[in-house]
Design a protein around this motif. Structure first.
Motif, PDB file in Angstrom:
ATOM      1  N   GLN A  67      -2.948   9.927   1.360  1.00 46.42           N
ATOM      2  CA  GLN A  67      -2.492  10.862   0.328  1.00 46.42           C
ATOM      3  C   GLN A  67      -2.766  10.294  -1.061  1.00 46.42           C
ATOM      4  O   GLN A  67      -3.268  11.003  -1.955  1.00 46.42           O
ATOM      5  CB  GLN A  67      -0.999  11.129   0.493  1.00 46.42           C
ATOM      6  N   ALA A  68      -2.456   9.001  -1.244  1.00 41.70           N
ATOM      7  CA  ALA A  68      -2.677   8.369  -2.542  1.00 41.70           C
ATOM      8  C   ALA A  68      -4.168   8.250  -2.845  1.00 41.70           C
ATOM      9  O   ALA A  68      -4.610   8.518  -3.979  1.00 41.70           O
ATOM     10  CB  ALA A  68      -2.012   6.992  -2.570  1.00 41.70           C
ATOM     11  N   MET A  69      -4.945   7.839  -1.856  1.00 43.58           N
ATOM     12  CA  MET A  69      -6.379   7.681  -2.072  1.00 43.58           C
ATOM     13  C   MET A  69      -7.051   9.031  -2.334  1.00 43.58           C
ATOM     14  O   MET A  69      -7.954   9.132  -3.180  1.00 43.58           O
ATOM     15  CB  MET A  69      -7.017   6.996  -0.867  1.00 43.58           C
ATOM     16  N   GLU A  70      -6.625  10.055  -1.645  1.00 43.96           N
ATOM     17  CA  GLU A  70      -7.184  11.395  -1.873  1.00 43.96           C
ATOM     18  C   GLU A  70      -6.929  11.844  -3.307  1.00 43.96           C
ATOM     19  O   GLU A  70      -7.793  12.469  -3.956  1.00 43.96           O
ATOM     20  CB  GLU A  70      -6.569  12.389  -0.887  1.00 43.96           C
ATOM     21  N   LEU A 127       0.818  -1.212   0.000  1.00 46.23           N
ATOM     22  CA  LEU A 127       0.000   0.000   0.000  1.00 46.23           C
ATOM     23  C   LEU A 127       0.850   1.259   0.000  1.00 46.23           C
ATOM     24  O   LEU A 127       0.476   2.282   0.590  1.00 46.23           O
ATOM     25  CB  LEU A 127      -0.946  -0.011   1.206  1.00 46.23           C
ATOM     26  N   SER A 128       1.997   1.220  -0.655  1.00 46.91           N
ATOM     27  CA  SER A 128       2.737   2.468  -0.873  1.00 46.91           C
ATOM     28  C   SER A 128       1.913   3.363  -1.782  1.00 46.91           C
ATOM     29  O   SER A 128       1.071   2.881  -2.561  1.00 46.91           O
ATOM     30  CB  SER A 128       4.094   2.184  -1.521  1.00 46.91           C
ATOM     31  N   ALA A 129       2.162   4.656  -1.706  1.00 47.81           N
ATOM     32  CA  ALA A 129       1.442   5.581  -2.590  1.00 47.81           C
ATOM     33  C   ALA A 129       1.694   5.213  -4.046  1.00 47.81           C
ATOM     34  O   ALA A 129       0.785   5.256  -4.887  1.00 47.81           O
ATOM     35  CB  ALA A 129       1.880   7.016  -2.312  1.00 47.81           C
ATOM     36  N   ARG A 130       2.927   4.844  -4.353  1.00 41.32           N
ATOM     37  CA  ARG A 130       3.250   4.477  -5.740  1.00 41.32           C
ATOM     38  C   ARG A 130       2.419   3.297  -6.204  1.00 41.32           C
ATOM     39  O   ARG A 130       1.837   3.333  -7.304  1.00 41.32           O
ATOM     40  CB  ARG A 130       4.736   4.154  -5.845  1.00 41.32           C
ATOM     41  N   PHE A 172     -10.616  13.869   5.369  1.00 37.88           N
ATOM     42  CA  PHE A 172     -10.973  12.922   4.312  1.00 37.88           C
ATOM     43  C   PHE A 172     -12.041  11.970   4.830  1.00 37.88           C
ATOM     44  O   PHE A 172     -12.112  11.692   6.031  1.00 37.88           O
ATOM     45  CB  PHE A 172      -9.715  12.149   3.881  1.00 37.88           C
ATOM     46  N   PHE A 173     -12.873  11.471   3.935  1.00 41.84           N
ATOM     47  CA  PHE A 173     -13.982  10.597   4.314  1.00 41.84           C
ATOM     48  C   PHE A 173     -13.514   9.286   4.922  1.00 41.84           C
ATOM     49  O   PHE A 173     -14.166   8.720   5.791  1.00 41.84           O
ATOM     50  CB  PHE A 173     -14.851  10.324   3.076  1.00 41.84           C
ATOM     51  N   GLY A 174     -12.394   8.762   4.448  1.00 42.41           N
ATOM     52  CA  GLY A 174     -11.856   7.525   4.999  1.00 42.41           C
ATOM     53  C   GLY A 174     -12.572   6.294   4.484  1.00 42.41           C
ATOM     54  O   GLY A 174     -13.088   6.263   3.366  1.00 42.41           O
ATOM     55  N   LEU A 175     -12.610   5.261   5.319  1.00 45.33           N
ATOM     56  CA  LEU A 175     -13.202   3.987   4.924  1.00 45.33           C
ATOM     57  C   LEU A 175     -14.719   4.055   4.878  1.00 45.33           C
ATOM     58  O   LEU A 175     -15.351   4.634   5.760  1.00 45.33           O
ATOM     59  CB  LEU A 175     -12.797   2.882   5.903  1.00 45.33           C
TER      60      LEU A 175
END
Length: 348
Positions: A159-162, A119-122, A195-198
């Motif tokens: 950060q990645a999910m956003e 689950l790295s941002a990359r 952020f909304f999250g899960l």
């Protein structure tokens, strides 16, 4: 399957024509999903592509709008195969994508490189782009973390999910196989970031495996996260495995976790199948109906191989087990500890 149920057994498969019977909001979101999610783990190796398309057509025709997959599914052929099968089905109709709530997963190893998993941002961003290509769609409705990645902090993940949400490539983020404290940690970090999250969690949950009652389901309820149970029949153990083995008709229930669990739970399973016969219902219907009746559970991820498996789940959705049956199930498959959520479950 027994053709009819006794009078005291309340069954109403026609619930699928009633909006409130089939659909639920996913967690605290406004997204409406069917309480039966069509799982695609069998697509590729166990279910060929034409049959997979027929299954999705059948499920959608019966009102099931939630399709769940993962980037690694189809590994019996090659990783990513199942997303491609789903993608070709979606492109088979100009209206189909709009009818479907599409969920997939990220995190499991997809290649041989050091950054092809986790689950790295990359990897989150790169894996999303790859899933979008295989699924032949512009967006994923629910993008789920397949497992916890203990190496990566929540600020990096969010950060990645956003970014993906801001780009319109992902609508909601979900988790799978998380512990209760993982859910709480994720949500608190998301809250601090605005952020909304899960929105959802997928966890193994059935009469045999009830650990989720201790902390996962309570944590999810506290944070407004919807919970879908995968393997609601414990790999076929609760689908009439003894009857199937006797008649040489077992497929999935003759392998994997079902066979291992049968050695431990044979006496309980024997009594379970006897109880199901007494009330005139297929064991698979009873197992799923029990799960659907549990507090905090939004629905089930089912993994059908034929259309009748979908119909059986629909029957379970419209079945209300009477108190004496529920009580007997609790005796046969008792909860962890004293029952209930932690820490009360283990306090003496």
């Amino acid at each position: 399957m027994v053709a009819s149920a006794p009078a005291e057994m309340e069954t109403n498969p026609s619930l699928l024509t009633a909006d409130e019977g089939l659909y639920t909001e996913l967690g605290r979101s406004g997204l409406r999903v069917s309480r039966l999610a069509l799982g695609t783990v069998n697509f590729g190796g166990r279910v060929d592509e034409p049959q997979a398309h027929r299954l999705m057509d059948h499920a959608l025709g019966r009102g099931l709008n939630f399709v769940d997959t993962a980037n690694t599914y189809g590994w019996r052929v090659y990783k990513g195969h199942t997303e491609e099968v789903v993608g070709r089905w979606l492109r088979g109709s100009p209206t189909r994508r709009g009818q479907v709530v599409l969920a997939t997963k990220v995190g499991d190893q997809m290649g041989g490189g050091p950054n092809d998993e986790g689950l790295s941002a990359r990897n989150i961003v790169a894996a999303c782009e790859a899933s979008l290509r295989r699924l032949r769609t512009d967006w994923i409705d629910v993008y789920q973390m397949h497992h916890v990645d203990r190496r990566v902090g929540w600020d990096e993940i969010w950060q990645a999910m956003e970014l993906l949400v801001a780009q319109g490539k992902v609508c909601y983020v979900g988790s799978s196989n998380f512990a209760g404290w993982n859910i709480s940690s994720a949500q608190e970090t998301a809250r601090h970031r605005g952020f909304f999250g899960l929105v959802s969690e997928q966890c193994v949950y059935n009469l045999v495996t009830r650990h989720a009652e201790l902390e996962v389901i309570p944590a999810a309820r506290a944070h407004g996260v919807g919970v879908f149970a995968w393997s609601p029949l414990h790999g076929g153990l609760l689908s009439g495995v003894l009857h199937k083995l006797l008649h040489n008709s077992a497929v999935k229930s003759a392998q994997g976790r079902a066979v291992q669990a049968l050695e431990v739970h044979r006496r309980a399973v024997t009594e379970y199948e006897r109880l199901c016969a007494d009330v005139g219902l297929d064991p698979a219907v009873v197992g799923m109906a029990w799960a659907l009746a549990q507090p905090g559970l939004s629905g089930l991820v089912i993994g059908p191989r034929v259309e009748s498996h979908v119909d059986g789940a629909i029957t379970a959705l419209g079945t209300r087990l009477p108190p004496h049956v529920l009580a007997r199930l609790e005796e046969l498959f008792p909860p962890v500890g004293r029952g209930g959520q932690a820490p009360d479950a283990w306090l003496s």
